[in-house]
Design a protein around this motif. Structure first.
Motif, mmCIF file in Angstrom:
data_model
loop_
_atom_site.group_PDB
_atom_site.id
_atom_site.type_symbol
_atom_site.label_atom_id
_atom_site.label_comp_id
_atom_site.label_asym_id
_atom_site.label_seq_id
_atom_site.Cartn_x
_atom_site.Cartn_y
_atom_site.Cartn_z
ATOM 1 N N VAL A 98 -6.798 3.526 -2.116
ATOM 2 C CA VAL A 98 -5.769 2.703 -1.481
ATOM 3 C C VAL A 98 -4.497 3.504 -1.245
ATOM 4 O O VAL A 98 -3.959 3.542 -0.129
ATOM 5 N N MET B 36 -7.279 -1.524 0.734
ATOM 6 C CA MET B 36 -6.695 -2.610 -0.050
ATOM 7 C C MET B 36 -7.361 -3.939 0.299
ATOM 8 O O MET B 36 -7.566 -4.790 -0.587
ATOM 9 N N THR C 4 0.812 -1.219 0.000
ATOM 10 C CA THR C 4 0.000 0.000 0.000
ATOM 11 C C THR C 4 0.842 1.264 0.000
ATOM 12 O O THR C 4 0.303 2.371 -0.027
#
Length: 406
Positions: A69, A81, A42
């Protein structure tokens, strides 16, 4: 032998767990399993991901796009995510199984998507969190949690063995799948507790010739698993006779359901016979773990690690109102059976939890609050829940519901 009918999806945040991810994928290939790698990182990185599915591709599955995200906030990014990966995984048509690797963040990323997969699809999660309470990660699914021992941070003599064993575990499940059951009998869900075992055993014996009886232990997760299968259309009916999880949910016990209990019955309209098995007790662990507010209550020490607390008339009225609200939302065929002779083996004459007052409070409140119709019925029976006559009546009511459906 390499299988060509699908892939095991190996999943991790490759920006921090890349070596481990590709080590696991190598182990799977050497075992003869086709594998694809998924990167759930991420954080923005300067070098492109070398996984088969890079994080940007997975993030695109989020309803608000990849920007949701890659937002710069770690907590929000992990949640986003996880949502994107759940959608991504649900759309894979070539998925044979999933193996995930991670610490607390990675485990929170991967397991919601695993939980959404059907029961029976192999799922292995190697996690630093697997040595504690894993109920939040496993949910009502069949996820196999493997404790990583060392942190999932590089390869060493310990992590290679643990990761390799986990890879071979899912490889075995994929290479040697359990044959599909040729039993074409419809499946039923039944709920049981130790103090309602005679009832459920009798009911199962009476129905097993024509039904595949799946018994779920009413421990919180048991009820959730049954309702997950109900929602997925895998159960043709329910004999939800042991609803003790409601006690723990409302009064702080350790084997609690959640607010969604009975919602699967409403959603699926599956024929259902319900009762109040073990609503006479709240479950705690060691006596030292009982909340101080319950000092002076009536307890039964089942064993060194299980302490049962008798529910009061007031608590029974509260439970009855809660259950009534749930039943009133159900439009399918439901019969609620009340065993006037006691709700469990402990709620019987001469036993520790015998209390006509508590039962009366439950019964009168339930009858006052349930909106009875031709499809939503309450019946009283002058038996203890474990009396054979009660089991006979439960089976008779269920068969009548099935005949009505057909």
């Amino acid at each position: 032998m390499t299988i060509n009918r699908g892939f095991v999806y190996a999943v991790a945040t490759a920006d921090t767990k890349g070596r481990e991810l590709f080590y696991v994928s190598d182990c799977l290939r050497k075992a003869g399993v086709d594998v694809v790698t998924v990167d759930l990182s991420t954080q923005s990185v300067s070098t492109p991901s070398t996984a088969d599915f890079p994080p940007q591709l997975v993030a695109d599955f989020h309803p608000d796009g990849r920007e949701a995200v890659f937002c710069g906030d770690r907590g929000r990014a992990i949640n986003a995510m996880a949502q994107a990966f759940k959608i991504f995984l649900s759309q894979r048509q070539d998925l044979l199984g999933v193996i995930g690797l991670g610490g607390s963040g990675g485990t929170a990323l991967v397991t919601p998507a695993m939980q959404a997969l059907p029961i029976g699809v192999p799922k292995v999660m190697v996690s630093t969190m697997a040595s504690g309470d894993v109920s939040g990660y496993v949910g009502a699914s069949d996820i196999s949690m493997v404790y990583s021992v060392t942190d999932v941070s590089g390869l060493n003599r310990i992590s290679r063995r643990v990761l390799g064993n986990a890879a071979h575990q899912i490889a075995g499940a994929v290479l040697f799948p359990v044959e599909k059951d040729s039993n074409d009998k419809p499946a039923l869900g039944l709920t049981m507790f130790g103090v309602t075992t005679p009832c459920i055993q009798t009911v199962s014996a009476m129905l097993e010739e024509h039904y595949d009886c799946l018994v779920f232990h009413a421990t919180g997760s048991g009820g959730k698993a049954m309702e997950k299968l109900t929602d997925s259309g895998m159960l043709s009916g329910l004999l939800d006779l042991t609803t003790t999880e409601v006690c723990d949910h409302l009064f702080g016990g350790v084997l609690a359901c959640d607010e969604t209990r009975f919602d699967a019955v409403a959603n699926s309209r599956v024929p259902c016979v319900i009762s109040c098995g073990a609503l006479d007790m709240v479950n705690f662990g060691h006596p030292s773990g009982v909340p101080e507010k319950y000092a002076g209550r009536l307890f039964y020490h089942h064993n060194a690690q299980v302490t049962l607390m008798r529910t009061t008339p007031e608590e029974n009225a509260t439970m009855a109102r809660w259950i009534a609200d749930k039943l009133n939302r159900c439009e399918g065929d439901i019969v609620f059976l009340i065993p006037e002779g006691g709700f469990s083996a402990l709620d019987a004459p001469g036993q520790a939890f015998w209390s006509p007052e508590a039962r009366a409070a439950f019964i009168s409140t339930l009858e006052a609050n349930v909106k009875q119709t031709s499809r939503r019925v309450i019946r009283r029976l002058p038996f203890n829940i474990n009396d054979p006559q009660f089991a006979l009546a439960a089976v008779r009511e269920f068969r009548q519901l099935i005949e009505k459906e057909s």
